[in-house]
Design an enzyme around this catalytic site. Sequence first.
Site, PDB file in Angstrom:
ATOM      1  N   ARG A  23       1.048  -1.169   0.032  1.00  0.00           N
ATOM      2  CA  ARG A  23       0.173   0.052   0.412  1.00  0.00           C
ATOM      3  C   ARG A  23       0.711   1.581   0.328  1.00  0.00           C
ATOM      4  O   ARG A  23       0.506   2.341  -0.757  1.00  0.00           O
ATOM      5  CB  ARG A  23      -1.003   0.252   1.815  1.00  0.00           C
ATOM      6  CG  ARG A  23      -1.783  -1.317   1.109  1.00  0.00           C
ATOM      7  CD  ARG A  23      -2.170  -1.090   2.839  1.00  0.00           C
ATOM      8  NE  ARG A  23      -1.078  -1.827   3.549  1.00  0.00           N
ATOM      9  CZ  ARG A  23      -1.295  -0.995   4.910  1.00  0.00           C
ATOM     10  NH1 ARG A  23      -2.889  -0.556   5.244  1.00  0.00           N
ATOM     11  NH2 ARG A  23      -0.730  -1.419   6.045  1.00  0.00           N
ATOM     12  N   GLU A  28       8.744   8.014  10.553  1.00  0.00           N
ATOM     13  CA  GLU A  28       8.168   9.738  11.288  1.00  0.00           C
ATOM     14  C   GLU A  28       9.112   9.401  11.025  1.00  0.00           C
ATOM     15  O   GLU A  28      10.468   9.535  11.487  1.00  0.00           O
ATOM     16  CB  GLU A  28       8.705   9.111  12.738  1.00  0.00           C
ATOM     17  CG  GLU A  28       7.036   8.550  13.584  1.00  0.00           C
ATOM     18  CD  GLU A  28       7.583   8.383  15.308  1.00  0.00           C
ATOM     19  OE1 GLU A  28       8.326   8.406  15.325  1.00  0.00           O
ATOM     20  OE2 GLU A  28       6.602   8.231  15.529  1.00  0.00           O
ATOM     21  N   ARG A  58      21.034  25.529  -5.444  1.00  0.00           N
ATOM     22  CA  ARG A  58      20.877  26.548  -4.054  1.00  0.00           C
ATOM     23  C   ARG A  58      22.150  26.551  -3.027  1.00  0.00           C
ATOM     24  O   ARG A  58      21.630  25.191  -2.193  1.00  0.00           O
ATOM     25  CB  ARG A  58      19.310  25.769  -4.185  1.00  0.00           C
ATOM     26  CG  ARG A  58      18.289  26.515  -5.107  1.00  0.00           C
ATOM     27  CD  ARG A  58      16.895  25.775  -4.089  1.00  0.00           C
ATOM     28  NE  ARG A  58      16.158  25.690  -5.262  1.00  0.00           N
ATOM     29  CZ  ARG A  58      15.354  26.942  -5.327  1.00  0.00           C
ATOM     30  NH1 ARG A  58      15.309  28.587  -4.909  1.00  0.00           N
ATOM     31  NH2 ARG A  58      14.280  26.514  -6.706  1.00  0.00           N
ATOM     32  N   LYS A  70      20.083  22.578  10.730  1.00  0.00           N
ATOM     33  CA  LYS A  70      18.719  22.588   9.144  1.00  0.00           C
ATOM     34  C   LYS A  70      18.407  20.958   9.979  1.00  0.00           C
ATOM     35  O   LYS A  70      19.473  19.819   9.820  1.00  0.00           O
ATOM     36  CB  LYS A  70      19.347  23.083   8.397  1.00  0.00           C
ATOM     37  CG  LYS A  70      18.888  24.475   7.501  1.00  0.00           C
ATOM     38  CD  LYS A  70      19.479  24.759   6.738  1.00  0.00           C
ATOM     39  CE  LYS A  70      19.673  26.352   6.588  1.00  0.00           C
ATOM     40  NZ  LYS A  70      20.140  26.381   5.194  1.00  0.00           N
ATOM     41  N   HIS A 117      25.677  25.412   4.157  1.00  0.00           N
ATOM     42  CA  HIS A 117      24.434  24.442   3.065  1.00  0.00           C
ATOM     43  C   HIS A 117      23.635  24.662   1.709  1.00  0.00           C
ATOM     44  O   HIS A 117      23.502  25.803   1.526  1.00  0.00           O
ATOM     45  CB  HIS A 117      23.239  24.682   4.190  1.00  0.00           C
ATOM     46  CG  HIS A 117      22.488  23.138   3.714  1.00  0.00           C
ATOM     47  ND1 HIS A 117      21.165  23.359   2.895  1.00  0.00           N
ATOM     48  CD2 HIS A 117      22.502  22.222   3.430  1.00  0.00           C
ATOM     49  CE1 HIS A 117      20.112  22.246   2.660  1.00  0.00           C
ATOM     50  NE2 HIS A 117      20.810  21.372   3.176  1.00  0.00           N
ATOM     51  N   GLU A 141      21.880  36.685   6.167  1.00  0.00           N
ATOM     52  CA  GLU A 141      22.282  35.785   5.472  1.00  0.00           C
ATOM     53  C   GLU A 141      24.191  35.735   4.207  1.00  0.00           C
ATOM     54  O   GLU A 141      23.806  36.766   4.144  1.00  0.00           O
ATOM     55  CB  GLU A 141      21.911  35.295   4.225  1.00  0.00           C
ATOM     56  CG  GLU A 141      21.831  34.237   3.567  1.00  0.00           C
ATOM     57  CD  GLU A 141      19.920  34.286   2.893  1.00  0.00           C
ATOM     58  OE1 GLU A 141      19.919  32.939   2.194  1.00  0.00           O
ATOM     59  OE2 GLU A 141      19.353  34.801   2.180  1.00  0.00           O
ATOM     60  N   LYS A 167      22.670  36.026  -6.822  1.00  0.00           N
ATOM     61  CA  LYS A 167      22.451  35.650  -5.053  1.00  0.00           C
ATOM     62  C   LYS A 167      23.829  34.690  -4.957  1.00  0.00           C
ATOM     63  O   LYS A 167      24.900  34.595  -4.134  1.00  0.00           O
ATOM     64  CB  LYS A 167      21.585  35.259  -4.046  1.00  0.00           C
ATOM     65  CG  LYS A 167      22.099  35.805  -2.721  1.00  0.00           C
ATOM     66  CD  LYS A 167      21.657  35.029  -1.600  1.00  0.00           C
ATOM     67  CE  LYS A 167      20.636  34.174  -2.175  1.00  0.00           C
ATOM     68  NZ  LYS A 167      19.095  34.247  -0.785  1.00  0.00           N
ATOM     69  N   ASP A 168      23.345  33.767  -5.318  1.00  0.00           N
ATOM     70  CA  ASP A 168      24.860  32.725  -5.413  1.00  0.00           C
ATOM     71  C   ASP A 168      25.746  32.537  -6.558  1.00  0.00           C
ATOM     72  O   ASP A 168      26.732  32.040  -6.239  1.00  0.00           O
ATOM     73  CB  ASP A 168      23.693  31.462  -5.385  1.00  0.00           C
ATOM     74  CG  ASP A 168      22.473  31.505  -4.472  1.00  0.00           C
ATOM     75  OD1 ASP A 168      22.748  31.267  -3.510  1.00  0.00           O
ATOM     76  OD2 ASP A 168      21.543  29.912  -4.603  1.00  0.00           O
TER      77      ASP A 168
END
Length: 181
Positions: A23, A28, A58, A70, A117, A141, A167-168
Amino acid sequence: MNVVETAIPGVLILEPRVFGDDRGFFMESWNQRTFEAVGLNIDFVQDNHSRSSRGVLRGLHYQSPGAQGKLVRVTAGAVFDVAVDMRRSSPAFGKWVGVELSAANKRMLWVPEGMAHGFLCLEDGTDFLYKCRGFYDPANEHSLLWNDPAVGIDWPLGDIVPQLNGKDQQGKLLADAVTFP
Protein backbone atom coordinates in the site's frame (compact mmCIF):
# COMPACT_ATOMS: atom_id res chain seq x y z
CA MET A 1 16.69 5.44 13.61
CA ASN A 2 20.13 4.72 12.26
CA VAL A 3 22.66 7.56 12.65
CA VAL A 4 25.66 7.74 10.30
CA GLU A 5 28.49 10.09 11.24
CA THR A 6 30.21 12.03 8.47
CA ALA A 7 33.69 13.50 8.06
CA ILE A 8 32.47 16.78 9.58
CA PRO A 9 31.77 16.68 13.33
CA GLY A 10 28.06 17.20 13.97
CA VAL A 11 26.83 16.64 10.41
CA LEU A 12 24.81 13.42 10.54
CA ILE A 13 22.99 11.24 8.04
CA LEU A 14 19.77 10.01 9.62
CA GLU A 15 18.02 6.90 8.35
CA PRO A 16 14.53 6.64 9.84
CA ARG A 17 12.70 3.37 10.36
CA VAL A 18 10.41 2.89 7.38
CA PHE A 19 7.44 0.54 7.51
CA GLY A 20 6.21 -0.42 4.06
CA ASP A 21 3.96 -2.84 2.28
CA ASP A 22 2.12 -3.02 -1.04
CA ARG A 23 0.00 0.00 0.00
CA GLY A 24 2.97 2.34 0.50
CA PHE A 25 5.00 3.26 3.56
CA PHE A 26 4.97 5.04 6.92
CA MET A 27 7.86 6.76 8.70
CA GLU A 28 8.38 9.36 11.38
CA SER A 29 10.43 12.22 9.95
CA TRP A 30 10.49 14.01 13.31
CA ASN A 31 9.92 12.68 16.79
CA GLN A 32 11.48 14.65 19.61
CA ARG A 33 11.96 11.59 21.82
CA THR A 34 13.64 9.58 19.06
CA PHE A 35 16.02 12.42 18.26
CA GLU A 36 16.82 13.00 21.93
CA ALA A 37 17.57 9.27 22.29
CA VAL A 38 20.36 9.64 19.70
CA GLY A 39 21.70 12.81 21.30
CA LEU A 40 19.97 15.47 19.22
CA ASN A 41 18.12 17.86 21.53
CA ILE A 42 16.67 20.17 18.92
CA ASP A 43 13.98 22.85 19.02
CA PHE A 44 12.68 23.95 15.63
CA VAL A 45 11.06 27.32 14.89
CA GLN A 46 10.43 27.23 11.14
CA ASP A 47 9.62 24.71 8.38
CA ASN A 48 10.53 25.42 4.74
CA HIS A 49 9.63 23.68 1.47
CA SER A 50 11.15 24.33 -1.95
CA ARG A 51 10.47 22.73 -5.32
CA SER A 52 13.13 22.79 -8.02
CA SER A 53 13.89 21.41 -11.46
CA ARG A 54 16.84 19.24 -12.42
CA GLY A 55 20.01 21.32 -12.50
CA VAL A 56 18.93 23.97 -10.01
CA LEU A 57 21.71 24.60 -7.51
CA ARG A 58 20.70 26.41 -4.32
CA GLY A 59 23.36 27.66 -1.93
CA LEU A 60 25.69 27.53 -0.28
CA HIS A 61 23.75 29.54 2.33
CA TYR A 62 24.26 30.35 5.99
CA GLN A 63 23.43 33.09 8.48
CA SER A 64 25.75 34.95 10.80
CA PRO A 65 24.71 36.05 13.28
CA GLY A 66 21.62 33.92 13.78
CA ALA A 67 22.95 30.60 12.48
CA GLN A 68 20.32 28.02 11.54
CA GLY A 69 20.67 24.32 12.25
CA LYS A 70 18.65 22.41 9.63
CA LEU A 71 17.10 18.96 9.37
CA VAL A 72 16.73 18.41 5.62
CA ARG A 73 15.02 15.77 3.50
CA VAL A 74 13.50 15.15 0.07
CA THR A 75 9.91 13.99 -0.43
CA ALA A 76 9.90 13.91 -4.25
CA GLY A 77 12.90 13.61 -6.57
CA ALA A 78 16.53 13.69 -5.49
CA VAL A 79 19.32 16.10 -4.57
CA PHE A 80 23.01 16.05 -3.88
CA ASP A 81 23.05 17.83 -0.52
CA VAL A 82 26.19 19.57 0.77
CA ALA A 83 27.36 21.02 4.09
CA VAL A 84 30.58 23.04 4.38
CA ASP A 85 32.14 23.62 7.79
CA MET A 86 32.46 27.39 8.36
CA ARG A 87 33.70 27.09 11.98
CA ARG A 88 37.32 28.31 12.19
CA SER A 89 37.81 26.37 15.44
CA SER A 90 36.79 23.09 13.80
CA PRO A 91 39.40 20.61 12.56
CA ALA A 92 37.15 20.29 9.49
CA PHE A 93 37.04 24.05 8.70
CA GLY A 94 36.54 24.54 4.96
CA LYS A 95 35.82 20.85 4.37
CA TRP A 96 32.62 19.58 2.80
CA VAL A 97 30.33 16.58 3.04
CA GLY A 98 27.90 15.57 0.31
CA VAL A 99 25.14 12.98 0.34
CA GLU A 100 22.31 12.03 -2.00
CA LEU A 101 18.91 12.56 -0.42
CA SER A 102 15.91 11.25 -2.29
CA ALA A 103 12.29 10.28 -1.96
CA ALA A 104 13.45 6.72 -2.61
CA ASN A 105 16.14 6.47 0.09
CA LYS A 106 14.22 8.59 2.67
CA ARG A 107 17.49 9.70 4.26
CA MET A 108 17.68 12.96 6.18
CA LEU A 109 20.69 15.14 6.94
CA TRP A 110 21.25 17.07 10.15
CA VAL A 111 23.21 20.23 9.30
CA PRO A 112 24.19 21.95 12.57
CA GLU A 113 24.78 25.64 13.09
CA GLY A 114 28.07 26.86 11.64
CA MET A 115 27.69 25.20 8.23
CA ALA A 116 27.09 26.61 4.78
CA HIS A 117 24.44 24.47 3.10
CA GLY A 118 23.26 23.89 -0.43
CA PHE A 119 22.00 21.30 -2.87
CA LEU A 120 21.94 20.35 -6.53
CA CYS A 121 18.63 18.99 -7.84
CA LEU A 122 19.12 15.74 -9.69
CA GLU A 123 15.52 15.29 -10.89
CA ASP A 124 12.69 17.51 -12.10
CA GLY A 125 9.97 18.23 -9.56
CA THR A 126 12.20 17.77 -6.53
CA ASP A 127 10.55 18.75 -3.23
CA PHE A 128 13.07 19.67 -0.53
CA LEU A 129 11.86 20.14 3.06
CA TYR A 130 13.80 21.48 5.99
CA LYS A 131 13.14 22.26 9.61
CA CYS A 132 15.19 25.15 11.03
CA ARG A 133 16.41 25.94 14.53
CA GLY A 134 16.55 29.68 13.80
CA PHE A 135 14.34 32.09 11.93
CA TYR A 136 15.30 33.22 8.43
CA ASP A 137 17.00 36.62 8.57
CA PRO A 138 17.84 38.00 5.12
CA ALA A 139 19.90 40.82 6.64
CA ASN A 140 22.38 38.26 7.99
CA GLU A 141 22.34 35.72 5.15
CA HIS A 142 25.58 34.89 3.36
CA SER A 143 26.51 32.74 0.37
CA LEU A 144 29.69 30.75 -0.04
CA LEU A 145 30.59 30.37 -3.71
CA TRP A 146 29.34 26.96 -4.84
CA ASN A 147 32.46 26.21 -6.90
CA ASP A 148 35.19 27.75 -4.73
CA PRO A 149 38.34 25.79 -5.66
CA ALA A 150 39.64 26.11 -2.08
CA VAL A 151 36.64 24.05 -0.90
CA GLY A 152 36.61 21.76 -3.95
CA ILE A 153 33.09 20.32 -3.83
CA ASP A 154 32.77 17.42 -6.26
CA TRP A 155 29.26 18.17 -7.51
CA PRO A 156 27.84 15.28 -9.59
CA LEU A 157 27.14 17.52 -12.58
CA GLY A 158 27.52 15.04 -15.44
CA ASP A 159 25.70 16.81 -18.27
CA ILE A 160 24.04 19.32 -15.91
CA VAL A 161 24.73 23.03 -16.35
CA PRO A 162 23.88 24.39 -12.89
CA GLN A 163 21.15 27.01 -12.67
CA LEU A 164 21.83 29.56 -9.92
CA ASN A 165 20.10 32.74 -8.90
CA GLY A 166 22.03 36.04 -8.87
CA LYS A 167 22.77 35.92 -5.14
CA ASP A 168 24.33 32.47 -5.40
CA GLN A 169 26.37 33.43 -8.47
CA GLN A 170 27.88 36.21 -6.33
CA GLY A 171 28.82 33.96 -3.41
CA LYS A 172 32.07 34.68 -1.59
CA LEU A 173 35.22 32.62 -1.69
CA LEU A 174 36.02 30.90 1.62
CA ALA A 175 39.03 33.21 2.04
CA ASP A 176 36.71 36.25 1.93
CA ALA A 177 33.62 34.79 3.61
CA VAL A 178 32.16 35.57 6.99
CA THR A 179 32.97 32.61 9.22
CA PHE A 180 32.15 31.38 12.72
CA PRO A 181 34.63 31.28 15.60
